[in-house]
Design an enzyme around this catalytic site. Structure first.
Site, PDB file in Angstrom:
ATOM      1  N   CYS A   1     -12.562 -29.859  -3.080  1.00  0.00           N
ATOM      2  CA  CYS A   1     -11.725 -29.021  -2.208  1.00  0.00           C
ATOM      3  C   CYS A   1     -12.654 -28.132  -1.388  1.00  0.00           C
ATOM      4  O   CYS A   1     -13.384 -27.322  -1.946  1.00  0.00           O
ATOM      5  CB  CYS A   1     -10.785 -28.175  -3.051  1.00  0.00           C
TER       6      CYS A   1
ATOM      7  N   CYS B   1      -2.616 -28.832  -2.583  1.00  0.00           N
ATOM      8  CA  CYS B   1      -3.497 -27.817  -2.010  1.00  0.00           C
ATOM      9  C   CYS B   1      -3.502 -27.939  -0.491  1.00  0.00           C
ATOM     10  O   CYS B   1      -3.760 -29.026   0.037  1.00  0.00           O
ATOM     11  CB  CYS B   1      -4.901 -27.994  -2.568  1.00  0.00           C
TER      12      CYS B   1
ATOM     13  N   CYS C   1      -7.127 -29.251   0.678  1.00  0.00           N
ATOM     14  CA  CYS C   1      -7.742 -30.548   0.392  1.00  0.00           C
ATOM     15  C   CYS C   1      -6.730 -31.621   0.012  1.00  0.00           C
ATOM     16  O   CYS C   1      -7.096 -32.780  -0.143  1.00  0.00           O
ATOM     17  CB  CYS C   1      -8.775 -30.424  -0.719  1.00  0.00           C
TER      18      CYS C   1
ATOM     19  N   TYR D   1      -0.374   4.552 -11.164  1.00  0.00           N
ATOM     20  CA  TYR D   1      -1.230   5.425 -11.964  1.00  0.00           C
ATOM     21  C   TYR D   1      -0.421   6.617 -12.490  1.00  0.00           C
ATOM     22  O   TYR D   1      -0.474   6.960 -13.669  1.00  0.00           O
ATOM     23  CB  TYR D   1      -2.401   5.902 -11.093  1.00  0.00           C
TER      24      TYR D   1
ATOM     25  N   ASP E   1      -6.727  14.305   1.630  1.00  0.00           N
ATOM     26  CA  ASP E   1      -7.009  13.161   0.774  1.00  0.00           C
ATOM     27  C   ASP E   1      -8.486  12.825   0.876  1.00  0.00           C
ATOM     28  O   ASP E   1      -8.897  11.932   1.602  1.00  0.00           O
ATOM     29  CB  ASP E   1      -6.147  11.976   1.213  1.00  0.00           C
TER      30      ASP E   1
ATOM     31  N   SER F   1      -6.995  20.381 -11.842  1.00  0.00           N
ATOM     32  CA  SER F   1      -6.226  19.553 -10.926  1.00  0.00           C
ATOM     33  C   SER F   1      -4.811  20.132 -10.838  1.00  0.00           C
ATOM     34  O   SER F   1      -4.545  21.196 -11.386  1.00  0.00           O
ATOM     35  CB  SER F   1      -6.270  18.101 -11.366  1.00  0.00           C
ATOM     36  N   LEU F   2      -3.950  19.462 -10.126  1.00  0.00           N
ATOM     37  CA  LEU F   2      -2.613  20.015  -9.893  1.00  0.00           C
ATOM     38  C   LEU F   2      -1.548  19.089 -10.457  1.00  0.00           C
ATOM     39  O   LEU F   2      -1.731  17.871 -10.481  1.00  0.00           O
ATOM     40  CB  LEU F   2      -2.368  20.147  -8.385  1.00  0.00           C
TER      41      LEU F   2
ATOM     42  N   GLU G   1      -0.011  24.111   1.934  1.00  0.00           N
ATOM     43  CA  GLU G   1      -1.262  23.641   2.531  1.00  0.00           C
ATOM     44  C   GLU G   1      -1.296  22.115   2.504  1.00  0.00           C
ATOM     45  O   GLU G   1      -1.015  21.517   1.472  1.00  0.00           O
ATOM     46  CB  GLU G   1      -2.461  24.182   1.734  1.00  0.00           C
TER      47      GLU G   1
ATOM     48  N   CYS H   1      -5.223 -25.487  -7.412  1.00  0.00           N
ATOM     49  CA  CYS H   1      -5.634 -26.773  -6.861  1.00  0.00           C
ATOM     50  C   CYS H   1      -6.505 -27.490  -7.888  1.00  0.00           C
ATOM     51  O   CYS H   1      -7.364 -26.880  -8.507  1.00  0.00           O
ATOM     52  CB  CYS H   1      -6.428 -26.511  -5.576  1.00  0.00           C
TER      53      CYS H   1
ATOM     54  N   LYS I   1      -2.286  18.606   1.712  1.00  0.00           N
ATOM     55  CA  LYS I   1      -3.139  18.138   0.618  1.00  0.00           C
ATOM     56  C   LYS I   1      -4.091  17.089   1.179  1.00  0.00           C
ATOM     57  O   LYS I   1      -3.722  15.946   1.439  1.00  0.00           O
ATOM     58  CB  LYS I   1      -2.299  17.545  -0.513  1.00  0.00           C
TER      59      LYS I   1
ATOM     60  N   ARG J   1     -16.317  17.493  -8.483  1.00  0.00           N
ATOM     61  CA  ARG J   1     -15.484  17.974  -9.586  1.00  0.00           C
ATOM     62  C   ARG J   1     -15.882  17.339 -10.914  1.00  0.00           C
ATOM     63  O   ARG J   1     -15.711  17.943 -11.969  1.00  0.00           O
ATOM     64  CB  ARG J   1     -14.009  17.687  -9.298  1.00  0.00           C
TER      65      ARG J   1
ATOM     66  N   ASP K   1      -1.465   4.641  -6.484  1.00  0.00           N
ATOM     67  CA  ASP K   1      -1.223   5.975  -7.034  1.00  0.00           C
ATOM     68  C   ASP K   1       0.063   6.030  -7.837  1.00  0.00           C
ATOM     69  O   ASP K   1       0.129   6.666  -8.885  1.00  0.00           O
ATOM     70  CB  ASP K   1      -1.138   7.004  -5.895  1.00  0.00           C
TER      71      ASP K   1
ATOM     72  N   GLU L   1     -12.405  20.538   0.196  1.00  0.00           N
ATOM     73  CA  GLU L   1     -12.347  19.077   0.219  1.00  0.00           C
ATOM     74  C   GLU L   1     -13.282  18.536   1.296  1.00  0.00           C
ATOM     75  O   GLU L   1     -13.292  19.045   2.420  1.00  0.00           O
ATOM     76  CB  GLU L   1     -10.900  18.667   0.545  1.00  0.00           C
TER      77      GLU L   1
ATOM     78  N   TYR M   1     -10.426  25.678   0.544  1.00  0.00           N
ATOM     79  CA  TYR M   1      -9.071  26.132   0.207  1.00  0.00           C
ATOM     80  C   TYR M   1      -8.977  26.989  -1.048  1.00  0.00           C
ATOM     81  O   TYR M   1      -7.918  27.483  -1.377  1.00  0.00           O
ATOM     82  CB  TYR M   1      -8.091  24.967   0.141  1.00  0.00           C
TER      83      TYR M   1
ATOM     84  N   LYS N   1       4.028  15.389  -3.420  1.00  0.00           N
ATOM     85  CA  LYS N   1       3.470  14.167  -2.827  1.00  0.00           C
ATOM     86  C   LYS N   1       4.462  13.510  -1.873  1.00  0.00           C
ATOM     87  O   LYS N   1       5.668  13.529  -2.110  1.00  0.00           O
ATOM     88  CB  LYS N   1       3.127  13.171  -3.938  1.00  0.00           C
TER      89      LYS N   1
END
Ligand code: IVH
Length: 690
Positions: free
Chosen positions: A438, A414, A417, A43, A125, A89-90, A121, A432, A123, A144, A40, A180, A232, A320
């Protein structure tokens, strides 16, 4: 990182293009495939960067800018629902200072210095939903989607225990509640352990599990999962008579909808902060995941005055929680070897509870990361778990090193192997060089070979492959196809040479013959699946398809690769030089060629077929699939129809020629009958296309 202050217009343009693509990819992974691959925080960072660049260069805002989109596009098979009141969205905040600024901004907007009441409230998930009641009867449920058009999940909502289908009390004629759907931590753990035993999909977290359970075309699956929900907010309502958010919450609670018991009314900033800190401290004890707190201006009159920004209300915001951290001991650094030989370090940790999740492993990314952070076995480390991602080591507490610890030396051979593990220039990963000698690579490649999008051999699960490999029953893909022969005793005296698979623990003659049946069936394989099955580095299904489309048959492709003729390969849109080199590299290895030569003897690789069959019953027809198909996957059915010259559409209309119905078909079948459209069964369709 770059400096946004000094960025040139050209650079900004490039960056915005990049961000639009990246955010779209992340959205699709998150919303459509329920399989996020960035966390998140990352993002949010991408979105913030995009917004900052757009603020600085408003004339560069793209038509496909992420700031113009709310969620993501839709999973195609669901019926679409138009949301007359968009589901927004928020905005996000992450600190006390941002909370202070948010409240200050509201006061300025309202030109008032009075304290403002907010609800705080948890949130949830999960996955937001809308439920529409007409004259008190539940008539339509939706996700949504992109905010304006959602997916029809009416049947799925009905399948949730306790979901009200009728409202006993008087409600406005049009009454749309929103909230939700989520899965409790306990139900998530139970579902995953069941799925693990049954070798089904294991979900990354409760949110994905909830999404995967709700967005099922077959609502019977939803019914089998334990989902919960809260309400909500509301959408389209013919008579809004409540004056505050609290009144709304009380009203829906009275109607029998669950609302979160921790919703709170706060009189001022201080109370909001208290609420936030209280919930943050206790969130591990909650039976479900929350990822922050939503603050909403309580008074509807003030909400109306405040109105909306482009994608979000000005009267509400999501605060958040920061990523959760914990301190624990690094017990070991283990090196895993993947299918393509990549050596990946994994941290084995002293198990510790981080925000309600027991963490015993963390990712170490690669060799350089270990060096940069000077991570040593025995160290006390700070780990962080944010949202969906695998926990990470963020810091080593060096002052906790009471005894001398040895610097970690990344192996150059490795661990599986003993072959050299080398790191090419510009590569972060060490690999390897053992190839199929292997064992680890061989096993991983075999698993890949039989996986769903490759040979798709049911009965050869991971565990069976591991056992068969260890017992030397299957060492290369070719051995799969000689299994039946080797299992058959030649004569009475050589019965001991037989594999006697029937006598294995948990097996019997039925499962053995089923396995052989699956193996035999898999021998007819499309060119693209065969190429994918080879497990060439960087060649996923999509690349395999491009290759198949270009070379049409396997020998043309293989000959070109043996000749190292990569010009054509690179000229294919979607295949870069790096991938092309990996492909050539694969064909340079003698043992890969040997395996392929053996395989060609036993399997039948179908040439790529994009020649549409012109004179079939389906050619030129528009067809619609509905209901659950039993013998074909939706994708198989669609591509069959396409290759027979049909057009495939998602909805029934006057233009539809044929509707193909599977089990439990609903409204589309009804509509087809009403319109007098030809309806055929899955079996009829299979006959038509074989
Ligand atoms: S109100 C206009 N309240 O958070 C405001 N949302 O980023 C509409 N969520 O899509 C949303 N708990 O999935 C609201 N108590 C709550 C919530 C909540 C979770 C989710 C919801 C929404 C997302 C907003």
């Amino acid at each position: 990182m770059f400096d946004i202050k000094n960025i040139s217009e050209n650079e900004a343009k490039e960056k915005l293009e990049f961000l639009a693509k990246e955010i779209e990819k992340a959205d699709i992974a998150y919303y459509q495939n329920d399989a996020p691959y960035i966390d998140d925080a990352k993002y949010d960072e991408l979105r913030h960067l995009n917004n900052a660049l757009e603020a600085k260069f408003p004339h560069l805002i793209r038509d496909d800018s992420p700031s113009k989109r709310i969620g993501a596009k839709l999973k195609s098979e669901f019926k679409k629902v138009e949301l007359s009141v968009p589901m927004l969205s928020l905005g996000d905040i992450f600190s006390d200072i941002e909370l202070h600024d948010f409240i200050l901004g509201i006061k300025r907007f309202l030109n008032s210095s009075d304290d403002i009441e907010f609800t705080a409230e948890p949130k949830m998930d999960g996955l937001s939903f809308s439920a529409l009641y007409e004259k008190g009867v539940f008539v339509r449920g939706s996700t949504r989607g992109d905010g304006k058009i959602g997916e029809d999940i009416t049947e799925n909502l009905k399948a949730i225990k306790g979901f009200p289908l009728y409202l006993e009390k008087d409600v406005p004629d049009v009454f749309e509640v929103r909230g939700e759907v989520f899965m409790s931590k306990a139900d998530f753990i139970a579902l995953n352990s069941k799925n693990e035993i049954e070798k089904k999909k294991v979900f990354a977290n409760p949110r994905n599990a909830a999404a995967g359970s709700l967005r099922q075309l077959d609502a019977r699956i939803t019914e089998q999962r334990n989902l919960s929900f809260v309400v909500y907010t509301w959408g389209d309502v013919s008579d809004v008579f409540w004056k505050t958010q609290v009144e709304f919450l009380d009203y829906v609670k009275d109607l029998g909808f669950p609302v979160n018991p921790y919703n709170k009314l706060c009189k001022n900033e201080e109370e909001l902060m208290k609420s936030f800190n209280g919930l943050m401290e206790n969130r591990a004890e909650l039976p479900y995941d929350i990822d922050g707190i939503v603050y909403k201006v309580n008074s509807l009159e003030l909400q109306k005055r405040l109105g909306f920004l482009t994608r979000t209300p000005r009267w509400a915001i999501a605060h958040k929680f920061p990523a959760e951290k914990a301190i624990t001991k690094l017990n070991n650094i283990r090196i895993q070897v993947g299918r393509t030989g990549a050596l990946t370090p994994v941290a084995d940790l002293e198990p510790i509870n981080v925000g309600g999740v027991l963490v015993s492993h963390a990712t170490l990314h690669n060799e350089d990361e270990i060096k940069r952070k000077d991570i040593r076995i025995g160290d006390i480390v700070v780990i962080q778990r944010a949202g969906d991602v695998i926990p990470q080591i963020v810091e080593v507490l060096k002052d906790k090193r009471t005894v001398e610890l040895e610097e970690f030396v990344f192996p150059t051979v490795c661990p599986e192997c003993g072959a050299h593990a080398i790191r090419e220039e510009d590569e972060a990963v060490r690999r390897c060089t053992g190839g199929l000698s292997c064992p680890q690579q061989a096993v991983e490649r075999l698993k890949h070979f039989v996986s769903r999008d490759a040979f798709n051999i049911e009965g050869l699960g991971d565990k069976v492959i591991e056992d068969f490999y260890n017992e030397k029953i299957i060492k290369t893909p070719y051995d799969i196809f000689t299994l039946e022969e080797r299992n058959r005793p030649v004569d009475l005296f050589s019965a001991g040479d037989s594999l006697n698979l029937e006598n294995r623990d948990g097996w019997g003659s039925k499962s053995v013959s089923k396995l052989f049946e699956a193996i035999n069936k898999s021998k007819n394989i499309t060119l693209q699946k065969f190429i994918y099955a080879l497990g060439i580095r960087q060649v996923g299904s999509a690349t395999a398809y491009l290759i198949a489309k270009h070379y049409h048959n396997f020998s043309a492709f293989m000959n070109a690769m043996i000749e190292k003729d990569i010009e054509l390969l690179i000229s294919i849109d979607g295949i870069g030089p790096q991938v092309a080199l990996d492909i050539v590299e694969f064909f340079k290895e003698e043992h890969n060629i040997d395996i392929i030569k053996n395989l060609i003897k036993v399997v039948n690789i179908e040439d790529f077929n994009d020649n549409i069959i012109e004179d079939s019953e389906l050619s030129g027809k528009t067809v619609v699939f509905t209901g659950t198909l039993v013998n074909l996957t939706r994708n198989e059915a669609k591509s069959k129809a396409l290759s027979y010259g049909a057009k495939v559409s998602g909805s029934v209309s006057g233009n539809t020629d044929i509707v193909i119905v599977g089990e439990n078909a609903g409204s589309k079948l009804k509509k087809a009958n009403e319109l007098g459209i030809r309806v055929i069964s899955e079996d009829d369709f299979i006959k038509m296309t074989s």
